[in-house]
Design an enzyme around this catalytic site. Structure first.
Site, PDB file in Angstrom:
ATOM      1  N   GLY A 109     -16.253  13.585  -8.227  1.00  0.00           N
ATOM      2  CA  GLY A 109     -15.888  12.428  -9.051  1.00  0.00           C
ATOM      3  C   GLY A 109     -14.862  12.751 -10.122  1.00  0.00           C
ATOM      4  O   GLY A 109     -13.926  11.973 -10.357  1.00  0.00           O
ATOM      5  N   PRO A 123      -5.834  -1.765   8.879  1.00  0.00           N
ATOM      6  CA  PRO A 123      -4.609  -1.117   9.348  1.00  0.00           C
ATOM      7  C   PRO A 123      -4.654  -0.912  10.864  1.00  0.00           C
ATOM      8  O   PRO A 123      -5.715  -1.029  11.477  1.00  0.00           O
ATOM      9  CB  PRO A 123      -4.644   0.237   8.639  1.00  0.00           C
ATOM     10  CG  PRO A 123      -6.101   0.540   8.506  1.00  0.00           C
ATOM     11  CD  PRO A 123      -6.832  -0.782   8.432  1.00  0.00           C
ATOM     12  N   PRO A 148      -0.995  -8.693  15.588  1.00  0.00           N
ATOM     13  CA  PRO A 148      -1.218  -9.445  14.354  1.00  0.00           C
ATOM     14  C   PRO A 148      -2.247 -10.562  14.582  1.00  0.00           C
ATOM     15  O   PRO A 148      -2.199 -11.251  15.593  1.00  0.00           O
ATOM     16  CB  PRO A 148       0.160 -10.042  14.040  1.00  0.00           C
ATOM     17  CG  PRO A 148       1.125  -9.165  14.751  1.00  0.00           C
ATOM     18  CD  PRO A 148       0.419  -8.667  15.983  1.00  0.00           C
ATOM     19  N   LYS A 153       0.879  -1.179   0.000  1.00  0.00           N
ATOM     20  CA  LYS A 153       0.000   0.000   0.000  1.00  0.00           C
ATOM     21  C   LYS A 153       0.910   1.220   0.000  1.00  0.00           C
ATOM     22  O   LYS A 153       1.711   1.403   0.911  1.00  0.00           O
ATOM     23  CB  LYS A 153      -0.896  -0.020   1.241  1.00  0.00           C
ATOM     24  CG  LYS A 153      -1.891   1.132   1.272  1.00  0.00           C
ATOM     25  CD  LYS A 153      -2.738   1.084   2.523  1.00  0.00           C
ATOM     26  CE  LYS A 153      -2.031   1.633   3.736  1.00  0.00           C
ATOM     27  NZ  LYS A 153      -1.683   3.049   3.701  1.00  0.00           N
ATOM     28  N   LYS A 211      -6.406   8.140  -0.331  1.00  0.00           N
ATOM     29  CA  LYS A 211      -7.616   8.458   0.457  1.00  0.00           C
ATOM     30  C   LYS A 211      -8.416   9.569  -0.199  1.00  0.00           C
ATOM     31  O   LYS A 211      -8.630  10.652   0.342  1.00  0.00           O
ATOM     32  CB  LYS A 211      -7.255   8.832   1.888  1.00  0.00           C
ATOM     33  CG  LYS A 211      -6.598   7.714   2.641  1.00  0.00           C
ATOM     34  CD  LYS A 211      -7.201   7.449   3.985  1.00  0.00           C
ATOM     35  CE  LYS A 211      -6.592   6.216   4.606  1.00  0.00           C
ATOM     36  NZ  LYS A 211      -5.131   6.108   4.525  1.00  0.00           N
TER      37      LYS A 211
END
Ligand code: BMP
Length: 222
Positions: free
Chosen positions: A66, A168, A177, A30, A61
């Protein structure tokens, strides 16, 4: 594989090493704004070229009209398989256009539905019915929901059974984890705990081991 590594605050040289070290042990990368703004798109294209089989996510983000979100998505098209946008901006004239554009291009849309920081409770988590309605209408490929609040993951797992959930908040932000996987997430996103480790590959492998252990435990308990 259930681990996605966030590239945020790493130098170009570190990023190249990280991708070489991690390519075969993670589901994807990412790539956040701090990295793209400092290193530039050409380097991200090169990183993708060094590890083309993984999922590459543009984490800009997006939260705009649009038309603008489509332009930004076009800028990421050379390297990104998926684009993250905020869900709160709504569908008409906003996410609807982005979703159509990405579908035409064969790219994935990922919507943020709740966030890992405490302030997510101020707005996002109070708006759950509205956010869920946007998700239901657009049926995006993926959702971002916080590993730090597994109850939000469980909630969106029920509301959007078809969607991949990316969580996240693991490591530096306190989630362990495997916690988010137990709540229904498909992938956990880890940044600093891996990218800032003296040996990132070992840190990623350790995180994977801990995910597996935790999953075994929670499956045994359910
Ligand atoms: P770290 O593991 O270093 O805390 O990084 C977390 C990553 O996940 C960052 O790239 C951040 O932008 C992203 N993220 C987050 O921390 N919380 C969210 O709610 C949504 C995110 O995308």
């Amino acid at each position: 594989m259930t681990l996605i590594v966030a590239l945020d605050r790493v130098s170009p040289g570190e990023a190249e090493q990280l991708v070489a070290d991690l390519c075969d042990v993670v589901e994807g990368f990412k790539v956040g704004l701090p990295f793209v703004l400092s290193a530039g798109v050409r380097l991200v294209e090169k990183l993708r070229g060094a590890c083309p089989s993984r999922l590459w996510i543009a984490d800009y983000k997006l939260a705009d009209i649009g038309y603008i979100m489509r332009l930004v998505a076009e800028e990421a098209a050379s390297w990104a398989d998926a684009v993250i946008a905020h869900s709160f901006i709504g569908v008409d004239g906003g996410l609807g256009e982005l979703a159509e554009h990405l579908a035409r291009e064969g790219k994935k849309l990922i919507l943020v539905v709740s966030m890992s920081h405490p302030g997510s409770r101020d707005v996002y988590d109070r708006a759950t019915p509205y956010i869920a309605a946007v998700v239901e209408r657009l049926r995006p490929w993926g959702l971002v929901a916080p590993a730090t609040r597994p109850e939000m993951i469980a909630l969106y797992r029920r509301k959007a059974p078809w969607a991949k959930i990316l969580a996240p908040g693991v490591g530096a932000q306190g989630a362990e984890p495997g916690e988010a996987l137990c709540a229904g997430a498909d992938y956990e996103i880890i940044g600093r705990q891996v990218t800032g480790a003296p040996e990132p590959r070992a840190a990623a492998l350790l995180a994977r081991r801990r995910q597996e252990e935790r999953l075994r435990l929670c499956r045994a308990q359910s």
